[in-house]
Design an enzyme around this catalytic site. Structure first.
Site, PDB file in Angstrom:
ATOM      1  N   ASP A  33       0.853  -1.188   0.000  1.00 27.17           N
ATOM      2  CA  ASP A  33       0.000   0.000   0.000  1.00 27.17           C
ATOM      3  C   ASP A  33       0.890   1.239   0.000  1.00 27.17           C
ATOM      4  O   ASP A  33       1.851   1.331   0.768  1.00 27.17           O
ATOM      5  CB  ASP A  33      -0.914  -0.012   1.244  1.00 27.17           C
ATOM      6  CG  ASP A  33      -2.016   1.029   1.148  1.00 27.17           C
ATOM      7  OD1 ASP A  33      -1.702   2.226   0.989  1.00 27.17           O
ATOM      8  OD2 ASP A  33      -3.192   0.658   1.233  1.00 27.17           O
ATOM      9  N   ILE A  34       0.569   2.170  -0.875  1.00 34.03           N
ATOM     10  CA  ILE A  34       1.414   3.354  -1.060  1.00 34.03           C
ATOM     11  C   ILE A  34       1.304   4.348   0.112  1.00 34.03           C
ATOM     12  O   ILE A  34       2.182   5.189   0.312  1.00 34.03           O
ATOM     13  CB  ILE A  34       1.029   4.026  -2.404  1.00 34.03           C
ATOM     14  CG1 ILE A  34       2.203   4.746  -3.029  1.00 34.03           C
ATOM     15  CG2 ILE A  34      -0.136   4.964  -2.254  1.00 34.03           C
ATOM     16  CD1 ILE A  34       1.920   5.199  -4.452  1.00 34.03           C
ATOM     17  N   GLN A  96     -14.428   3.260   1.418  1.00 37.44           N
ATOM     18  CA  GLN A  96     -13.694   2.708   0.263  1.00 37.44           C
ATOM     19  C   GLN A  96     -13.348   3.842  -0.698  1.00 37.44           C
ATOM     20  O   GLN A  96     -14.196   4.687  -1.010  1.00 37.44           O
ATOM     21  CB  GLN A  96     -14.549   1.648  -0.453  1.00 37.44           C
ATOM     22  CG  GLN A  96     -13.806   0.944  -1.590  1.00 37.44           C
ATOM     23  CD  GLN A  96     -14.637  -0.149  -2.267  1.00 37.44           C
ATOM     24  OE1 GLN A  96     -15.817  -0.347  -1.943  1.00 37.44           O
ATOM     25  NE2 GLN A  96     -14.023  -0.849  -3.207  1.00 37.44           N
ATOM     26  N   HIS A 102     -10.270  -5.134  -2.641  1.00 36.64           N
ATOM     27  CA  HIS A 102      -8.941  -5.376  -2.061  1.00 36.64           C
ATOM     28  C   HIS A 102      -9.034  -5.660  -0.577  1.00 36.64           C
ATOM     29  O   HIS A 102      -9.831  -5.051   0.132  1.00 36.64           O
ATOM     30  CB  HIS A 102      -7.991  -4.201  -2.308  1.00 36.64           C
ATOM     31  CG  HIS A 102      -8.563  -2.865  -1.932  1.00 36.64           C
ATOM     32  ND1 HIS A 102      -9.472  -2.198  -2.721  1.00 36.64           N
ATOM     33  CD2 HIS A 102      -8.357  -2.075  -0.850  1.00 36.64           C
ATOM     34  CE1 HIS A 102      -9.802  -1.057  -2.143  1.00 36.64           C
ATOM     35  NE2 HIS A 102      -9.142  -0.968  -0.998  1.00 36.64           N
ATOM     36  N   HIS A 104      -6.892  -5.413   2.873  1.00 35.70           N
ATOM     37  CA  HIS A 104      -5.730  -4.818   3.520  1.00 35.70           C
ATOM     38  C   HIS A 104      -5.189  -5.826   4.542  1.00 35.70           C
ATOM     39  O   HIS A 104      -5.962  -6.398   5.325  1.00 35.70           O
ATOM     40  CB  HIS A 104      -6.134  -3.567   4.327  1.00 35.70           C
ATOM     41  CG  HIS A 104      -6.717  -2.449   3.528  1.00 35.70           C
ATOM     42  ND1 HIS A 104      -5.996  -1.341   3.175  1.00 35.70           N
ATOM     43  CD2 HIS A 104      -7.965  -2.241   3.028  1.00 35.70           C
ATOM     44  CE1 HIS A 104      -6.765  -0.492   2.505  1.00 35.70           C
ATOM     45  NE2 HIS A 104      -7.969  -1.021   2.398  1.00 35.70           N
TER      46      HIS A 104
HETATM   47  P1  5GP Z   1      -9.746   1.706   0.481  1.00 33.44           P
HETATM   48  O1  5GP Z   1     -10.071   2.985   1.212  1.00 33.44           O
HETATM   49  O2  5GP Z   1     -10.377   1.694  -0.892  1.00 33.44           O
HETATM   50  O3  5GP Z   1     -10.083   0.482   1.280  1.00 33.44           O
HETATM   51  O4  5GP Z   1      -8.178   1.659   0.328  1.00 33.44           O
HETATM   52  C1  5GP Z   1      -7.487   2.034  -0.815  1.00 33.44           C
HETATM   53  C2  5GP Z   1      -6.028   1.867  -0.468  1.00 33.44           C
HETATM   54  O5  5GP Z   1      -5.284   1.992  -1.658  1.00 33.44           O
HETATM   55  C3  5GP Z   1      -5.490   2.925   0.511  1.00 33.44           C
HETATM   56  O6  5GP Z   1      -4.945   2.285   1.636  1.00 33.44           O
HETATM   57  C4  5GP Z   1      -4.462   3.688  -0.304  1.00 33.44           C
HETATM   58  O7  5GP Z   1      -3.344   4.049   0.454  1.00 33.44           O
HETATM   59  C5  5GP Z   1      -4.107   2.693  -1.396  1.00 33.44           C
HETATM   60  N1  5GP Z   1      -3.717   3.306  -2.664  1.00 33.44           N
HETATM   61  C6  5GP Z   1      -4.333   4.340  -3.302  1.00 33.44           C
HETATM   62  N2  5GP Z   1      -3.713   4.601  -4.466  1.00 33.44           N
HETATM   63  C7  5GP Z   1      -2.690   3.704  -4.567  1.00 33.44           C
HETATM   64  C8  5GP Z   1      -1.696   3.486  -5.557  1.00 33.44           C
HETATM   65  O8  5GP Z   1      -1.599   4.162  -6.580  1.00 33.44           O
HETATM   66  N3  5GP Z   1      -0.810   2.480  -5.321  1.00 33.44           N
HETATM   67  C9  5GP Z   1      -0.866   1.716  -4.191  1.00 33.44           C
HETATM   68  N4  5GP Z   1       0.051   0.749  -4.064  1.00 33.44           N
HETATM   69  N5  5GP Z   1      -1.794   1.895  -3.226  1.00 33.44           N
HETATM   70  C10 5GP Z   1      -2.704   2.891  -3.419  1.00 33.44           C
END
Ligand code: 5GP
Length: 139
Positions: A33-34, A96, A102, A104
């Protein structure tokens, strides 16, 4: 919600933008995760068009969880800890932000978890951790 083929994880899957890969097979990809909520934060995604859990075909659910088990075992080895937070958000209402399913996997405790999408990780550090986790994965 319809699947948007231009979402960031679809671009990672197509190799259009880079990622620090930890594991890959025919149905899944795991990468750093970035914006890690703790050191070693990994995302596991399916190689199918699914926005959230309700869109996931059973065979991809099995594949994603199988990959998650491999990654979690590697995180336990690399970080020498047992506690791994598994999190998955369904819908913007839940927070999200990337609309490709995805999981985590975060080496942390619910009591010490960092903030979500708070700060960019250091790319050299992410690359080094990805390599360590990759080496620790046993198929
Ligand atoms: P969500 O809120 O959808 O569950 O989490 C999305 C996750 O994707 C976040 O933890 C965010 O840091 C990660 N993320 C967003 N953009 C990128 C990206 O371009 N590359 C990577 N590796 N992770 C990303």
């Amino acid at each position: 919600m319809p699947y948007d083929t231009q979402n960031i994880f679809a671009k990672i899957l197509r190799g259009e933008i880079p990622s620090h890969k930890v594991y890959e097979d025919d149905k899944t990809l795991a990468f750093m995760d970035i914006m890690p909520m703790a050191e070693g934060h990994v995302l596991v995604i399916p190689k199918c068009e699914a926005v959230e859990l309700s869109d996931m075909p059973a065979d991809y659910i099995a594949a994603v969880f199988s990959t998650a088990q491999k990654v979690m075992a590697a995180q336990r080895k690399v970080f020498n800890r047992q506690g791994i937070v598994q999190m998955q958000l369904n819908n913007a209402e839940a927070g999200q932000s990337v609309f490709h399913y995805h999981i985590h996997l975060i080496p942390s405790s619910i009591y010490h978890l960092g903030l979500h999408e708070n700060r960019q990780g250091d790319h050299e550090r992410l690359a080094a951790l990805a390599n360590q986790l990759k080496s620790a994965i046993t198929n």
